[in-house]
Design an enzyme around this catalytic site. Sequence first.
Site, PDB file in Angstrom:
ATOM      1  N   ASN A 402       6.184   5.044 -49.314  1.00 11.91           N
ATOM      2  CA  ASN A 402       6.207   3.593 -48.490  1.00 11.91           C
ATOM      3  C   ASN A 402       4.591   3.398 -48.396  1.00 11.91           C
ATOM      4  O   ASN A 402       4.344   2.453 -49.210  1.00 11.91           O
ATOM      5  CB  ASN A 402       6.745   3.879 -47.191  1.00 11.91           C
ATOM      6  CG  ASN A 402       6.890   2.373 -46.580  1.00 11.91           C
ATOM      7  OD1 ASN A 402       6.404   1.481 -46.902  1.00 11.91           O
ATOM      8  ND2 ASN A 402       7.401   2.410 -45.541  1.00 11.91           N
ATOM      9  N   ASP A 403       3.995   4.021 -47.670  1.00 13.52           N
ATOM     10  CA  ASP A 403       2.513   3.475 -47.504  1.00 13.52           C
ATOM     11  C   ASP A 403       1.680   3.500 -48.781  1.00 13.52           C
ATOM     12  O   ASP A 403       0.900   2.632 -49.039  1.00 13.52           O
ATOM     13  CB  ASP A 403       1.958   4.425 -46.485  1.00 13.52           C
ATOM     14  CG  ASP A 403       2.408   4.036 -44.885  1.00 13.52           C
ATOM     15  OD1 ASP A 403       3.035   2.973 -44.781  1.00 13.52           O
ATOM     16  OD2 ASP A 403       2.468   5.015 -44.109  1.00 13.52           O
ATOM     17  N   THR A 404       2.085   4.584 -49.576  1.00 10.50           N
ATOM     18  CA  THR A 404       1.261   4.820 -50.817  1.00 10.50           C
ATOM     19  C   THR A 404       1.338   3.673 -51.713  1.00 10.50           C
ATOM     20  O   THR A 404       0.633   3.371 -52.799  1.00 10.50           O
ATOM     21  CB  THR A 404       1.560   6.096 -51.495  1.00 10.50           C
ATOM     22  OG1 THR A 404       2.992   6.300 -51.663  1.00 10.50           O
ATOM     23  CG2 THR A 404       1.041   7.140 -50.382  1.00 10.50           C
ATOM     24  N   ALA A 442       1.979   4.515 -41.243  1.00  9.41           N
ATOM     25  CA  ALA A 442       0.843   3.669 -40.994  1.00  9.41           C
ATOM     26  C   ALA A 442       1.362   2.454 -40.117  1.00  9.41           C
ATOM     27  O   ALA A 442       0.682   1.721 -39.413  1.00  9.41           O
ATOM     28  CB  ALA A 442       0.342   3.077 -42.130  1.00  9.41           C
TER      29      ALA A 442
END
Lengths: 475, 107
Positions: A402-404, A442
């Site tokens: 997700n965040d990456t 995050a």
Amino acid sequence: MSFDPALLDLGYVVSAVLFIVGLKNLGHPRTAPRGNRIGALAMLIAVLTTLAVMQSRGDGIIGWPLILGGMGLGTAIGLLMAYRVKMTQVPEMVALLNGFGGAASALVALSEVVGRVQRNDLPEGLALWVAWLAIGLSALVGWATLTGSLVAMFKLMGGITLFGRWIRTPTWGPAWLNIVKVVVAVAIVGLIVTSVVQPGNLWIVAAIVALSCLLGVLVVLPIGGADMPVVVSLLNAMSGIAAAFTGFILNNSVLIVAGSLVGASGLILTFIMCKAMNRRLVDVLFSSFGGGPADTVTRTKVGSDPDEVAMLLDGAQKVIVVPGYGMAVSQAQHAVREFAELLRDTYGTEVLYAIHPVAGRMPGHMNVLLAEAQVPYELQIELDEANNQFATCDLVLVLGANDTVNPAARSGEGPLAGMPILNVDQAPVVVVIKRSLSVGYAGVDNDLFYMNKTMMLFGDGKKMMGELNAAIKDA
Amino acid sequence: MTLTIPALIAAITLFVMAIFLGFELITKVPPTLHTPLMSGSNAISGISIVGALFLSNVAFTGGSTALSGWLAFAALVLATVNVVGGFAVTGRMMGMIAGRKRDKDPS
């Protein structure tokens, strides 16, 4: 000339040299397994040397049952943990072991001070200053490492089940907490100096222990899960420093050398990791990340089904898989390899794996899992290379990341700002396998999911990959 | 045990040199190795097992300091878990990395 038992200490020189060689080897892919074995050998030599030195002094070893019992118990627990642990839980285990290491040093210091006070055998002058300062510093670093590591472990686990209820590990840290941390740290240093002035006062020692435990919690609590790898690495360096301080207490060379080596190299590794995440260590430690209120997801997206995705894969030339923590929790790595082999055998597709440096819960986490599923190393590409290839591939499969892959990181605002990401939104088609649209660590909503070219497959990673593989076979 | 100034200076020299060496030892590490390196060096920090061993013995020479003895015993157990568990789990990870290297060679 008769043999002087003091010469036994030369064993520590051999041990220290092997630690250096081992650590050096650990840093290079080809020599890393050997480095680990050399490190273990160095430790064995250190232990044997210690036993020999103890036997040669005074009455020799009189605590055999205690010593053999302790080492036997520790070995059993250690082996059980190491061979029982699932590869997905390795980061948590490293955090826990690290806490144990810090606690061991702190307990050594505590045992020494308690023993000396109770035996009324206090050193004097210079020896008192050195020993009591080292005891205090070892306690500070050691206890803080223990509690910090435990908090880090629970953060990596995401939470714990208490009385049948899942409790999420909190991330909490208003700005004023930084002042509290500094005050507590200064108070501990003050207490350490006081302890030298009143060497027989165990209450001061107790206060140092309590405040150090508190400090470890306060430092790690505000740090978001995404930064945990950096924190664990820093705690690792701290446990080394704690061991070095116990070396000053006992005036033992190998403790000083091995402890400082781990402390310094651990700090360098911490910086290397920070660089991979484009974060500064100061920011990680003092500005809360991912701890702010998470975006509430208000948008919706209609999910696709595996058959639809299988149709798109028909005749694909190049597919890039982007694994994330979701692959780890669902243990989907074997299904991923099967997917790649299916595509290769059916359509001759080239399948690559784009590994973000901090994908998963620890750097290298994805590589280890893919290695377990025997995915060839040369198919695993790193961030920069991957970003050159997304535009030319046919499809990107994001598996539990997700965040990456969140384009918000490029906007320069919000908690993800500045983090290098995999630009999967440059690919013509993106398929995301994820349990829901929920935000990542995050706490930032991900625009990628709502793009027209993105297809969401909602479900458990392994289950979804299985269904996708079945659909490809049927197509 | 009396501590002399030369002995203290020698210990401090060792400390400072080892720190510099540690800084120089690790330079460029590929992300694949970050986790194994961390867990390997974590096992090395279990060196406090040496201190725990000494104190587990000393604690009983006085005869009356049971508390100090138990603290040393706890330290010994935890340090051993750190050492054995650390090297073993690192070895397991390495085995996987080495395994795929061997797979690659014949092709």
